[in-house]
Design a protein around this motif. Structure first.
Motif, short mmCIF file in Angstrom:
data_model
loop_
_atom_site.label_atom_id
_atom_site.label_comp_id
_atom_site.label_asym_id
_atom_site.label_seq_id
_atom_site.Cartn_x
_atom_site.Cartn_y
_atom_site.Cartn_z
N MET A 11 0.83 -1.21 0.00
CA MET A 11 0.00 0.00 0.00
C MET A 11 0.87 1.26 0.00
N THR A 12 1.96 1.22 0.77
CA THR A 12 2.85 2.38 0.85
C THR A 12 3.44 2.68 -0.52
N GLN A 13 3.90 1.63 -1.20
CA GLN A 13 4.53 1.84 -2.50
C GLN A 13 3.52 2.28 -3.55
N LEU A 14 2.30 1.74 -3.50
CA LEU A 14 1.27 2.19 -4.44
C LEU A 14 0.93 3.66 -4.22
N LEU A 15 0.85 4.06 -2.95
CA LEU A 15 0.54 5.45 -2.63
C LEU A 15 1.64 6.38 -3.16
N LEU A 16 2.91 5.96 -2.99
CA LEU A 16 4.03 6.82 -3.38
C LEU A 16 4.43 6.63 -4.85
N PHE A 22 8.59 -5.87 -7.30
CA PHE A 22 9.66 -6.69 -6.71
C PHE A 22 9.25 -7.30 -5.37
N ILE A 23 8.15 -6.81 -4.80
CA ILE A 23 7.70 -7.30 -3.50
C ILE A 23 7.40 -8.80 -3.56
N ARG A 24 6.79 -9.25 -4.68
CA ARG A 24 6.36 -10.65 -4.73
C ARG A 24 7.35 -11.56 -5.44
N ARG A 25 8.55 -11.03 -5.74
CA ARG A 25 9.55 -11.87 -6.40
C ARG A 25 10.71 -12.14 -5.46
N ALA A 26 11.18 -13.41 -5.44
CA ALA A 26 12.36 -13.72 -4.62
C ALA A 26 13.48 -12.79 -5.07
N PRO A 27 14.32 -12.24 -4.18
CA PRO A 27 14.37 -12.50 -2.72
C PRO A 27 13.42 -11.63 -1.88
N TYR A 28 12.32 -11.17 -2.45
CA TYR A 28 11.29 -10.43 -1.70
C TYR A 28 11.83 -9.17 -1.00
N VAL A 29 12.52 -8.36 -1.78
CA VAL A 29 13.08 -7.13 -1.20
C VAL A 29 12.38 -5.95 -1.86
N PRO A 30 11.76 -5.07 -1.06
CA PRO A 30 11.08 -3.92 -1.67
C PRO A 30 12.09 -2.92 -2.25
N ALA A 31 11.61 -2.07 -3.16
CA ALA A 31 12.49 -1.10 -3.82
C ALA A 31 13.15 -0.16 -2.81
N SER A 32 12.41 0.18 -1.76
CA SER A 32 12.97 1.06 -0.73
C SER A 32 12.28 0.77 0.60
N GLU A 42 1.25 16.44 -3.09
CA GLU A 42 1.84 15.63 -4.17
C GLU A 42 1.32 14.19 -4.15
N LEU A 43 0.73 13.78 -3.02
CA LEU A 43 0.14 12.44 -2.95
C LEU A 43 -1.34 12.47 -3.33
#
Length: 320
Positions: A11-16, A22-32, A42-43
């Motif tokens: 939700m945070t990444q969709l908002l921003l 990349f959240i649902r792909r191994a190694p499951y590391v978010p962009a930030s 701006e949001l």
């Protein structure tokens, strides 16, 4: 002026408008994990130009800002006591630790505790059955709904209490199956499954019988099994046992009426002295409020995120 936002990683990444793929792909590391303050305008929020939005950071793909906010709100990060923090929703997030260190994990529980996946499940809103007891002689139920109105469905706390009471009274066995030998019109077969009538249709708002079926109970067993296993796996991975835990903090939107002893009866929570367990409701809202009221919390947040070591349960052999 500031507003504080706390949400799960997706939700945070969709908002921003950060790419969440990349959240649902191994190694499951978010962009930030950490985000700078940003103008609320701006949001897309209809607020004055000078309003800044402060976004709670994430720890990993499945442990998001809502959990970091819960950790801040519940004060684990300042406590000496070794604490188990459990936020129960569709995903159950678990944090173990104190002021010196923290480990966290998320396990997919499914929506049973928020009333999802149940035929008559609903969120904790007006008309949801939140407490339940049985007359031991007649097996007639007594129900309490949110807002004390006619029932519309069953919420998470109602489900926990219902299953625990039925188990204690021998209405269901340890596999979650109804005792067919009991003489009560409330236990019946419908569409190939056995069910218990919690409220007859003329007592409800929906003009249908509200029932609890063996399929509903199976969903609950799977959900609480996933959560309990997650807790035990995380404890084992950090070399601890339940006896080392001094405090348990339970968060999540069950409704206001979580009976902790009942939650232990069904094996959602580990058995321990209920005085050591606190239910705080919406933990992320609590953390967001605190962060809006004081700058000091905001300084602590980044340090807390650095202290939280994430265990990816889908990659942890003992959990699988």
């Amino acid at each position: 002026a500031t507003i504080t936002l706390a949400g799960n990683t997706t939700m945070t990444q969709l908002l921003l408008k950060v790419n969440p793929r990349f959240i649902r792909r191994a190694p499951y590391v978010p962009a930030s994990a950490l985000y700078p303050p940003i103008k609320a305008r701006e949001l897309g929020m209809e607020l004055e130009d000078h309003v800044t939005a402060v976004v709670y950071p994430c720890v990993s793909s499945y442990v998001g800002g809502d959990i970091v906010a819960g950790v801040m709100g519940s004060g684990i990060y300042r406590a000496d006591d070794l604490t188990l923090f459990l936020d129960v929703g569709t995903n159950a997030e678990i944090v173990i630790g104190n002021r010196d260190w923290m480990a966290c994990a998320a396990c997919s529980a499914g929506p049973a505790f928020e009333g999802g996946g149940l035929r008559f499940g609903m969120r904790a809103a007006k008309g949801a059955i939140e407490d339940f007891s049985l007359d031991p002689a007649t097996l007639e139920p007594m129900i309490v709904t949110i807002g004390r109105v006619r029932p519309r469905g069953i919420c998470g706390s109602g489900l926990i209490n219902m299953v625990a009471v039925m188990f204690e009274m021998g209405v269901i066995d340890n596999l979650g199956k109804f005792n067919r030998a009991l003489e009560t019109p409330r236990i019946r077969f419908s569409e190939g499954t056995c069910e218990y009538v919690v409220a007859w249709k003329d007592e409800t708002q929906i003009e249908r019988d509200i029932t609890l079926s063996e399929i509903d109970i199976e969903n609950l067993i799977r959900a609480k099994g996933a959560i309990y296993s997650g807790c035990m796996t995380l404890l084992t991975e950090v070399g601890l046992t339940l006896n080392d835990i001094q405090r348990v903090i339970l968060a999540g939107g069950f409704g206001s009426f979580v009976d902790l002893e009942k939650a232990m009866t069904i094996g959602l929570l580990p058995e321990m002295d209920t005085e050591r367990v606190t239910y705080i409701g919406n933990g992320s809202l609590l953390g967001a409020k605190m962060s809006s009221l004081t700058n000091r919390i905001r300084r602590d947040v980044a340090e807390v995120v650095r202290k939280m070591t994430n265990f990816e349960l889908s990659e942890t052999a003992s959990y699988m």
